[in-house]
Design a protein around this motif. Structure first.
Motif, PDB file in Angstrom:
ATOM      1  N   GLU A   1      -4.168  -1.791   6.475  1.00 13.01           N
ATOM      2  CA  GLU A   1      -3.629  -0.522   5.996  1.00 13.01           C
ATOM      3  C   GLU A   1      -2.138  -0.417   6.258  1.00 13.01           C
ATOM      4  O   GLU A   1      -1.396   0.143   5.444  1.00 13.01           O
ATOM      5  N   LYS A   2      -1.673  -0.962   7.381  1.00 13.80           N
ATOM      6  CA  LYS A   2      -0.235  -0.892   7.695  1.00 13.80           C
ATOM      7  C   LYS A   2       0.582  -1.649   6.652  1.00 13.80           C
ATOM      8  O   LYS A   2       1.668  -1.212   6.262  1.00 13.80           O
ATOM      9  N   LEU A   3       0.064  -2.792   6.214  1.00 16.79           N
ATOM     10  CA  LEU A   3       0.790  -3.576   5.224  1.00 16.79           C
ATOM     11  C   LEU A   3       0.844  -2.863   3.874  1.00 16.79           C
ATOM     12  O   LEU A   3       1.875  -2.850   3.208  1.00 16.79           O
ATOM     13  N   VAL A   4      -0.285  -2.278   3.491  1.00 15.18           N
ATOM     14  CA  VAL A   4      -0.298  -1.537   2.225  1.00 15.18           C
ATOM     15  C   VAL A   4       0.635  -0.336   2.316  1.00 15.18           C
ATOM     16  O   VAL A   4       1.364  -0.018   1.365  1.00 15.18           O
ATOM     17  N   TYR A   5       0.640   0.330   3.474  1.00 15.57           N
ATOM     18  CA  TYR A   5       1.510   1.488   3.643  1.00 15.57           C
ATOM     19  C   TYR A   5       2.985   1.075   3.575  1.00 15.57           C
ATOM     20  O   TYR A   5       3.824   1.812   3.059  1.00 15.57           O
ATOM     21  N   ALA A   6       3.305  -0.131   4.103  1.00 15.00           N
ATOM     22  CA  ALA A   6       4.679  -0.639   4.003  1.00 15.00           C
ATOM     23  C   ALA A   6       5.078  -0.811   2.544  1.00 15.00           C
ATOM     24  O   ALA A   6       6.204  -0.488   2.144  1.00 15.00           O
ATOM     25  N   LEU A   7       4.148  -1.309   1.729  1.00 13.87           N
ATOM     26  CA  LEU A   7       4.430  -1.482   0.308  1.00 13.87           C
ATOM     27  C   LEU A   7       4.590  -0.132  -0.389  1.00 13.87           C
ATOM     28  O   LEU A   7       5.444   0.039  -1.268  1.00 13.87           O
ATOM     29  N   ILE A   8       3.782   0.858   0.012  1.00  8.98           N
ATOM     30  CA  ILE A   8       3.898   2.206  -0.546  1.00  8.98           C
ATOM     31  C   ILE A   8       5.279   2.781  -0.236  1.00  8.98           C
ATOM     32  O   ILE A   8       5.951   3.360  -1.104  1.00  8.98           O
ATOM     33  N   LEU A   9       5.736   2.625   1.009  1.00  2.00           N
ATOM     34  CA  LEU A   9       7.062   3.128   1.388  1.00  2.00           C
ATOM     35  C   LEU A   9       8.154   2.463   0.554  1.00  2.00           C
ATOM     36  O   LEU A   9       9.082   3.124   0.087  1.00  2.00           O
ATOM     37  N   ALA A  10       8.030   1.138   0.370  1.00  2.00           N
ATOM     38  CA  ALA A  10       9.038   0.431  -0.412  1.00  2.00           C
ATOM     39  C   ALA A  10       9.053   0.914  -1.860  1.00  2.00           C
ATOM     40  O   ALA A  10      10.117   1.100  -2.452  1.00  2.00           O
ATOM     41  N   SER A  11       7.868   1.143  -2.430  1.00  2.00           N
ATOM     42  CA  SER A  11       7.804   1.578  -3.830  1.00  2.00           C
ATOM     43  C   SER A  11       8.366   2.987  -4.008  1.00  2.00           C
ATOM     44  O   SER A  11       8.922   3.312  -5.057  1.00  2.00           O
ATOM     45  N   ARG A  12       8.222   3.819  -2.990  1.00  2.00           N
ATOM     46  CA  ARG A  12       8.747   5.197  -3.089  1.00  2.00           C
ATOM     47  C   ARG A  12      10.269   5.220  -2.945  1.00  2.00           C
ATOM     48  O   ARG A  12      10.953   5.953  -3.648  1.00  2.00           O
ATOM     49  N   LYS A  13      10.777   4.394  -2.015  1.00  2.00           N
ATOM     50  CA  LYS A  13      12.220   4.388  -1.796  1.00  2.00           C
ATOM     51  C   LYS A  13      12.966   3.672  -2.924  1.00  2.00           C
ATOM     52  O   LYS A  13      14.117   3.981  -3.220  1.00  2.00           O
TER      53      LYS A  13
END
Length: 251
Positions: A2-14
């Motif tokens: 989940e942490k890795l997916v959340y990192a990708l979510i943060l990158a896609s939002r920024k």
């Protein structure tokens, strides 16, 4: 996971405009390509899967990257990007209240060398899993033995920071530099003081840090790289990257 997916979510939002306009290549050692599309995903994972589904993402296996090669990539990233972006996915420092991710310890061996061919530095960064990332540097400016030792330490710290290292143990066979940084010896001369301040500034960027003085025989790989770097022995270095430094790390 989940942490890795959340990192990708943060990158896609920024970087949303870029994600919308380009195909993005994700390099990771985790099987995100198999996990995310599963219909049985639920809760946050399902929400994140839907959010990422609007982008053109390609998941690729992450291969081993030499420390200096990654440093060069980070320095050249702005000018190298065209229609694709490479995202190195790793657990980030996040602001949302997720459980704290433990940061493993890395080990960095550094050494400097000065001879008739010039000055150089050798760096060996060892990951928590035992992978060795080796690099050599040749200095095209005048440097004393102590200058070369400080340059090796400073350049090694920069590469570790670029790799995202949080907890670091540095091992050097320079008793003088180790004791000056640890506070046992006083730095004498304006040049040495500048090197010391630069080193302390970089050390402050780590979560946990230790600098240890080790015998020469326990620092042999870094020593050999430093000697080859000082003479620009490209043939002997083989696949190990050799960097050329035109100016010192201090003013």
């Amino acid at each position: 996971m989940e942490k890795l997916v959340y990192a990708l979510i943060l990158a896609s939002r920024k970087l949303r405009p870029y994600f919308q306009a380009h195909r993005v290549e994700i390099r990771t050692a985790y099987p995100l390509r198999q996990v995310l599309p599963k219909p049985e995903s639920s809760g946050r994972m399902l929400k994140w899967t839907v959010e990422l589904g609007q982008f053109d993402l390609e998941y690729m296996p992450r291969t081993a990257i030499k420390g200096q090669a990654l440093a060069d990539f980070l320095l050249e990233f702005d000018s190298a990007v065209n229609d694709r972006a490479l995202v190195m996915l790793h657990p980030p420092h996040v602001e949302e209240p997720l459980e704290e991710f433990p940061h493993p310890w890395w080990i960095l061996h550094v050494d400097g060398a000065v001879n008739n061919g010039g000055a150089g530095a050798g760096l060996v960064l060892v990951s928590p899993k035992g992978h060795h990332l080796k690099s050599a540097i040749h200095f095209k400016f005048y440097a004393t033995n102590n200058d070369a030792e400080y340059e090796a330490l400073i350049n090694g710290l920069k590469i570790a920071l670029e790799m995202g290292v949080r907890n670091l143990i540095v091992r050097s066979d320079s008793e003088l530099v180790v004791n000056q940084v640890n506070g046992g010896f006083q730095a004498r001369g304006p040049r040495t003081e500048l090197y010391l301040r630069c080193t302390q500034c970089l050390i402050g960027m780590f979560k946990e840090f230790r600098l240890e003085c080790v015998p020469w025989e326990k620092n042999g790989n870094a020593d050999a790289l430093a000697k080859m770097g000082s003479q620009q022995e490209v043939v002997l270095l083989g696949s190990i990257p050799l960097e050329i430094r035109e100016i010192p790390s201090i003013p």
